[in-house]
Design a protein around this motif. Structure first.
Motif, short mmCIF file in Angstrom:
data_model
loop_
_atom_site.label_atom_id
_atom_site.label_comp_id
_atom_site.label_asym_id
_atom_site.label_seq_id
_atom_site.Cartn_x
_atom_site.Cartn_y
_atom_site.Cartn_z
N ALA A 164 23.08 -68.72 -16.18
CA ALA A 164 22.88 -69.75 -15.16
C ALA A 164 24.21 -69.91 -14.43
O ALA A 164 24.97 -70.84 -14.69
CB ALA A 164 22.43 -71.06 -15.79
N PRO A 165 24.51 -68.98 -13.51
CA PRO A 165 25.88 -68.89 -12.98
C PRO A 165 26.25 -69.93 -11.92
O PRO A 165 27.41 -70.02 -11.57
CB PRO A 165 25.93 -67.49 -12.37
CG PRO A 165 24.53 -67.18 -12.02
CD PRO A 165 23.68 -67.86 -13.05
N ALA A 166 25.27 -70.69 -11.43
CA ALA A 166 25.61 -71.66 -10.39
C ALA A 166 26.73 -72.57 -10.87
O ALA A 166 26.68 -73.07 -12.01
CB ALA A 166 24.40 -72.48 -9.99
N TYR A 167 27.73 -72.76 -10.04
CA TYR A 167 28.87 -73.60 -10.40
C TYR A 167 28.45 -75.05 -10.23
O TYR A 167 27.92 -75.42 -9.19
CB TYR A 167 30.06 -73.28 -9.50
CG TYR A 167 31.38 -73.70 -10.07
CD1 TYR A 167 32.05 -72.88 -10.97
CD2 TYR A 167 31.95 -74.91 -9.72
CE1 TYR A 167 33.27 -73.26 -11.50
CE2 TYR A 167 33.16 -75.30 -10.25
CZ TYR A 167 33.82 -74.47 -11.14
OH TYR A 167 35.02 -74.85 -11.68
N GLY A 168 28.65 -75.86 -11.24
CA GLY A 168 28.21 -77.25 -11.19
C GLY A 168 28.76 -78.01 -9.99
O GLY A 168 29.83 -77.71 -9.50
N GLN A 169 27.98 -78.97 -9.53
CA GLN A 169 28.42 -79.81 -8.42
C GLN A 169 29.62 -80.62 -8.87
O GLN A 169 29.69 -81.06 -10.00
CB GLN A 169 27.30 -80.77 -8.02
CG GLN A 169 26.03 -80.09 -7.58
CD GLN A 169 26.09 -79.70 -6.11
OE1 GLN A 169 26.28 -80.55 -5.27
NE2 GLN A 169 25.93 -78.43 -5.83
N VAL A 170 30.54 -80.83 -7.94
CA VAL A 170 31.71 -81.65 -8.25
C VAL A 170 31.30 -83.11 -8.19
O VAL A 170 30.61 -83.54 -7.27
CB VAL A 170 32.83 -81.37 -7.24
CG1 VAL A 170 34.03 -82.26 -7.52
CG2 VAL A 170 33.23 -79.91 -7.30
#
Ligand code: HEC
Ligand code: HEC
Ligand code: HEC
Ligand code: HEC
Length: 185
Positions: A164-170
């Motif tokens: 699940a490579p999506a970078y988490g929201q800041v």
């Protein structure tokens, strides 16, 4: 035209000479650039933790090994790694995992060791990999100028989980608690 004038003007001593870029670093002068190697690569976490609270891992070969005692996970059994949730385009497990579960593979079937996972990412994300190679993506520690010292780059999976490579929201932080000087107290 104005731009051209500006450019020529800049060349006439306005530029601090110390800021001019130097000659490229010769290979022989350079300190090494290494890529951080995550310890999680090719290991399944268990609920057991070591003294630092890091989960103790089991190697794939323990269950997906070549001999009779370990080959019981032969692809015929019940789903096992049910904790793996795949959110990566429309890829399937076998887009990346080889039928020999102790390694990965490229699209042409060429095997890739877990230690060389970046090769796998690079195959499908060529543009990002280029940026990474140039230092524009992925960050680094150490020195820009490798004549002065070594450089340590992050691994793709230090930031992107392969499944699940999506970078988490800041998460935005609270705004600074500035006092409004015009406000009456
Ligand atoms: C504790 C034993 C165990 C370990 C350790 C283990 N596996 Fe498995 N794995 C299984 C079993 C059981 C299955 C079920 C299917 C089968 O029998 O092959 C499986 C299935 C799979 C599948 C196929 C999943 C599917 O839904 O088709 C993949 C991919 C896989 N394992 C990868 C790995 C990788 C990579 C590692 C090491 C990082 C690993 N496994 C470590 C036991 C294990
Ligand atoms: C984009 C490529 C890719 C896909 C698709 C993929 N994996 Fe993985 N998988 C990896 C990589 C790379 C690692 C090693 C990274 C790590 O362990 O940090 C890994 C690690 C694992 C592990 C060991 C670590 C863990 O998370 O438990 C298991 C088990 C596993 N994969 C099973 C699966 C199963 C089952 C699927 C399909 C549902 C799947 N993988 C799909 C690339 C992939
Ligand atoms: C077989 C091809 C393939 C491989 C191998 C692969 N990817 Fe992907 N990746 C994709 C596809 C397809 C998408 C989805 C693109 C889209 O939705 O526009 C994607 C999306 C992504 C995204 C964006 C996720 C988002 O939702 O914003 C990241 C980050 C990413 N991949 C990182 C990686 C990393 C890191 C690796 C190596 C562990 C890897 N990929 C391996 C094909 C691949
Ligand atoms: C230091 C952390 C870090 C490392 C290391 C890293 N990335 Fe990223 N990556 C990010 C961030 C942050 C984003 C932006 C996420 C966003 O905009 O939502 C991103 C975005 C992406 C995207 C999605 C781009 C898009 O346009 O949607 C892909 C694909 C990707 N990275 C691949 C890779 C690959 C391949 C590697 C290794 C060669 C890598 N990344 C290494 C942090 C990292």
């Amino acid at each position: 035209m104005v731009l051209l004038l500006l450019l020529t003007a800049c060349d006439r001593g306005f530029v601090d000479s110390a800021r001019k870029s130097g000659a490229p670093v010769a290979e022989a002068q350079a300190h090494p650039t290494t890529v951080h190697q995550p310890l999680t690569l090719g290991v399944v976490d268990t609920p057991v933790q070591d003294a630092n609270g890091t989960p103790i891992g089991v190697a794939c070969v323990t269950c997906h090994g070549p001999d009779a005692t370990t080959a019981w996970a032969s692809g015929e059994g019940e789903p096992f790694h049910t904790g793996v949730k795949l959110e990566h385009g429309s890829l399937a497990c076998n887009s990346c995992h080889d039928t020999d579960r102790t390694r990965l593979h490229l699209a042409d079937g060429a095997p890739v060791a877990f230690a060389d996972t970046i090769q796998l990412c690079a195959q499908c994300h060529g543009a990002k990999y280029d940026s990474y190679t140039h230092g524009a993506h992925g960050g680094m520690n150490g020195y820009w100028d490798t004549r002065r010292g070594p450089r340590l780059k992050n691994h793709c999976v230090d930031c992107h989980a392969p499944h699940a490579p999506a970078y988490g929201q800041v998460t935005p932080v609270f705004p600074p608690a500035d006092r409004n000087p015009l406000e009456e107290h």
